[in-house]
Motif scaffolding. Sequence first.
Motif, PDB file in Angstrom:
ATOM      1  N   ARG A  12      37.352  50.205  39.750  1.00 44.56           N
ATOM      2  CA  ARG A  12      37.243  51.311  38.785  1.00 44.56           C
ATOM      3  C   ARG A  12      35.937  52.076  39.008  1.00 44.56           C
ATOM      4  N   TYR A  13      35.005  51.482  39.753  1.00 43.88           N
ATOM      5  CA  TYR A  13      33.734  52.134  40.074  1.00 43.88           C
ATOM      6  C   TYR A  13      33.737  52.696  41.496  1.00 43.88           C
ATOM      7  N   LEU A  14      34.922  52.906  42.047  1.00 40.99           N
ATOM      8  CA  LEU A  14      35.037  53.331  43.446  1.00 40.99           C
ATOM      9  C   LEU A  14      34.271  54.622  43.734  1.00 40.99           C
ATOM     10  N   ASP A  15      34.332  55.597  42.850  1.00 44.74           N
ATOM     11  CA  ASP A  15      33.615  56.851  43.101  1.00 44.74           C
ATOM     12  C   ASP A  15      32.122  56.604  43.306  1.00 44.74           C
ATOM     13  N   LEU A  16      31.568  55.712  42.525  1.00 46.14           N
ATOM     14  CA  LEU A  16      30.145  55.382  42.657  1.00 46.14           C
ATOM     15  C   LEU A  16      29.901  54.569  43.925  1.00 46.14           C
ATOM     16  N   TYR A  37      27.162  44.510  39.925  1.00 50.97           N
ATOM     17  CA  TYR A  37      26.459  44.807  38.685  1.00 50.97           C
ATOM     18  C   TYR A  37      26.487  46.309  38.450  1.00 50.97           C
ATOM     19  N   VAL A  38      26.554  46.698  37.195  1.00 43.42           N
ATOM     20  CA  VAL A  38      26.399  48.103  36.835  1.00 43.42           C
ATOM     21  C   VAL A  38      25.234  48.232  35.870  1.00 43.42           C
ATOM     22  N   LEU A  39      24.541  49.334  35.985  1.00 40.89           N
ATOM     23  CA  LEU A  39      23.429  49.648  35.103  1.00 40.89           C
ATOM     24  C   LEU A  39      23.907  50.741  34.154  1.00 40.89           C
ATOM     25  N   GLU A  40      23.787  50.450  32.861  1.00 42.52           N
ATOM     26  CA  GLU A  40      24.186  51.405  31.826  1.00 42.52           C
ATOM     27  C   GLU A  40      22.960  51.864  31.053  1.00 42.52           C
ATOM     28  N   ASP A  41      22.899  53.148  30.825  1.00 36.04           N
ATOM     29  CA  ASP A  41      21.841  53.747  30.023  1.00 36.04           C
ATOM     30  C   ASP A  41      22.445  55.015  29.431  1.00 36.04           C
ATOM     31  N   ASP A  42      23.150  54.837  28.317  1.00 38.14           N
ATOM     32  CA  ASP A  42      23.942  55.924  27.743  1.00 38.14           C
ATOM     33  C   ASP A  42      24.973  56.379  28.785  1.00 38.14           C
ATOM     34  N   GLU A  47      25.187  51.238  40.289  1.00 40.62           N
ATOM     35  CA  GLU A  47      25.877  49.983  40.579  1.00 40.62           C
ATOM     36  C   GLU A  47      25.279  49.377  41.830  1.00 40.62           C
ATOM     37  N   CYS A  48      25.536  48.069  42.006  1.00 38.25           N
ATOM     38  CA  CYS A  48      25.178  47.398  43.253  1.00 38.25           C
ATOM     39  C   CYS A  48      26.118  46.225  43.471  1.00 38.25           C
ATOM     40  N   VAL A  49      26.249  45.834  44.735  1.00 42.19           N
ATOM     41  CA  VAL A  49      27.064  44.686  45.126  1.00 42.19           C
ATOM     42  C   VAL A  49      26.232  43.853  46.084  1.00 42.19           C
ATOM     43  N   VAL A  50      26.162  42.529  45.821  1.00 40.45           N
ATOM     44  CA  VAL A  50      25.450  41.609  46.704  1.00 40.45           C
ATOM     45  C   VAL A  50      26.415  40.523  47.180  1.00 40.45           C
ATOM     46  N   THR A  51      26.144  40.008  48.391  1.00 37.42           N
ATOM     47  CA  THR A  51      26.959  38.936  48.956  1.00 37.42           C
ATOM     48  C   THR A  51      26.080  37.817  49.474  1.00 37.42           C
ATOM     49  N   ASP A  52      26.598  36.616  49.386  1.00 36.93           N
ATOM     50  CA  ASP A  52      25.941  35.427  49.942  1.00 36.93           C
ATOM     51  C   ASP A  52      26.287  35.369  51.421  1.00 36.93           C
ATOM     52  N   LYS A  61      24.872  44.888  49.706  1.00 38.80           N
ATOM     53  CA  LYS A  61      25.868  45.616  50.497  1.00 38.80           C
ATOM     54  C   LYS A  61      26.042  47.053  50.028  1.00 38.80           C
ATOM     55  N   ASN A  62      25.787  47.311  48.751  1.00 33.71           N
ATOM     56  CA  ASN A  62      26.036  48.635  48.216  1.00 33.71           C
ATOM     57  C   ASN A  62      25.137  48.833  47.006  1.00 33.71           C
ATOM     58  N   ILE A  63      24.485  49.961  46.949  1.00 30.35           N
ATOM     59  CA  ILE A  63      23.721  50.350  45.773  1.00 30.35           C
ATOM     60  C   ILE A  63      23.819  51.865  45.673  1.00 30.35           C
ATOM     61  N   ALA A  64      24.159  52.344  44.491  1.00 25.80           N
ATOM     62  CA  ALA A  64      24.309  53.785  44.306  1.00 25.80           C
ATOM     63  C   ALA A  64      23.926  54.166  42.886  1.00 25.80           C
ATOM     64  N   VAL A  65      23.346  55.350  42.782  1.00 27.41           N
ATOM     65  CA  VAL A  65      22.978  55.943  41.504  1.00 27.41           C
ATOM     66  C   VAL A  65      23.726  57.273  41.405  1.00 27.41           C
ATOM     67  N   THR A  66      24.254  57.559  40.229  1.00 30.11           N
ATOM     68  CA  THR A  66      24.954  58.827  40.054  1.00 30.11           C
ATOM     69  C   THR A  66      24.032  59.975  40.474  1.00 30.11           C
ATOM     70  N   PRO A  67      24.586  60.995  41.134  1.00 28.88           N
ATOM     71  CA  PRO A  67      23.741  62.076  41.673  1.00 28.88           C
ATOM     72  C   PRO A  67      22.805  62.713  40.647  1.00 28.88           C
ATOM     73  N   ASP A  68      23.270  62.935  39.436  1.00 26.40           N
ATOM     74  CA  ASP A  68      22.421  63.563  38.416  1.00 26.40           C
ATOM     75  C   ASP A  68      21.291  62.663  37.930  1.00 26.40           C
ATOM     76  N   ASP A  69      21.386  61.372  38.225  1.00 26.53           N
ATOM     77  CA  ASP A  69      20.396  60.420  37.724  1.00 26.53           C
ATOM     78  C   ASP A  69      19.495  59.841  38.808  1.00 26.53           C
ATOM     79  N   GLN A  70      19.626  60.334  40.026  1.00 27.12           N
ATOM     80  CA  GLN A  70      18.779  59.836  41.111  1.00 27.12           C
ATOM     81  C   GLN A  70      17.330  60.245  40.879  1.00 27.12           C
ATOM     82  N   GLY A  71      16.418  59.372  41.297  1.00 30.29           N
ATOM     83  CA  GLY A  71      14.995  59.641  41.131  1.00 30.29           C
ATOM     84  C   GLY A  71      14.447  59.255  39.769  1.00 30.29           C
ATOM     85  N   ARG A  72      15.257  58.588  38.965  1.00 28.07           N
ATOM     86  CA  ARG A  72      14.816  58.191  37.618  1.00 28.07           C
ATOM     87  C   ARG A  72      14.490  56.705  37.513  1.00 28.07           C
ATOM     88  N   GLY A  73      14.494  55.995  38.646  1.00 27.65           N
ATOM     89  CA  GLY A  73      14.112  54.585  38.633  1.00 27.65           C
ATOM     90  C   GLY A  73      15.258  53.607  38.476  1.00 27.65           C
TER      91      GLY A  73
END
Length: 147
Positions: A12-16, A37-42, A47-52, A61-73
């Motif tokens: 369901r988070y495929l776009d991210l 994991y997903v990070l929610e702030d309103d 999101e991020c995905v880690v593997t052993d 393996k994957n970490i992404a921040v929504t484009p409008d929220d990049q650069g906010r930490g």
Amino acid sequence: MEIRKVETDKKRYLDLLLLADEQEDMVDRYLERGTMYVLEDDGIKAECVVTDEGGGLLELKNIAVTPDDQGRGYGKALVDFLVQTYKRQYAILQVGTGDSPSTIPFYESCGFRRHHLVRNFFTDHYDHAIYECGVQLVDMVYLQREL
């Protein structure tokens, strides 16, 4: 801000997910075996995905921040969360990325250092050329940090 584990229906988070890894069949290679994991702030911001990977190695393996929220930490907050969550279970956190002027400095600012690279990874494993910041990605650069 809250970070929570995603147990089911990760797609369901495929776009991210596709912001960080733009070919779905490549995401499919690690998504179900990974911990997400997903990070929610309103709303969902990142999101991020880690593997052993065995031998004390945890791979981001994957970490992404929504484009409008990049650069906010938010990306750094996810990396810090992973370090705190897994420091007693793993020795190394590793990430593979393209040699891009936007991603390498981010990971270095999070304490990662270049470790090795896999030549022609992006040209050999993706069905189209991938560009980031106007640069075609060819080699996969692996960076690591101790946990």
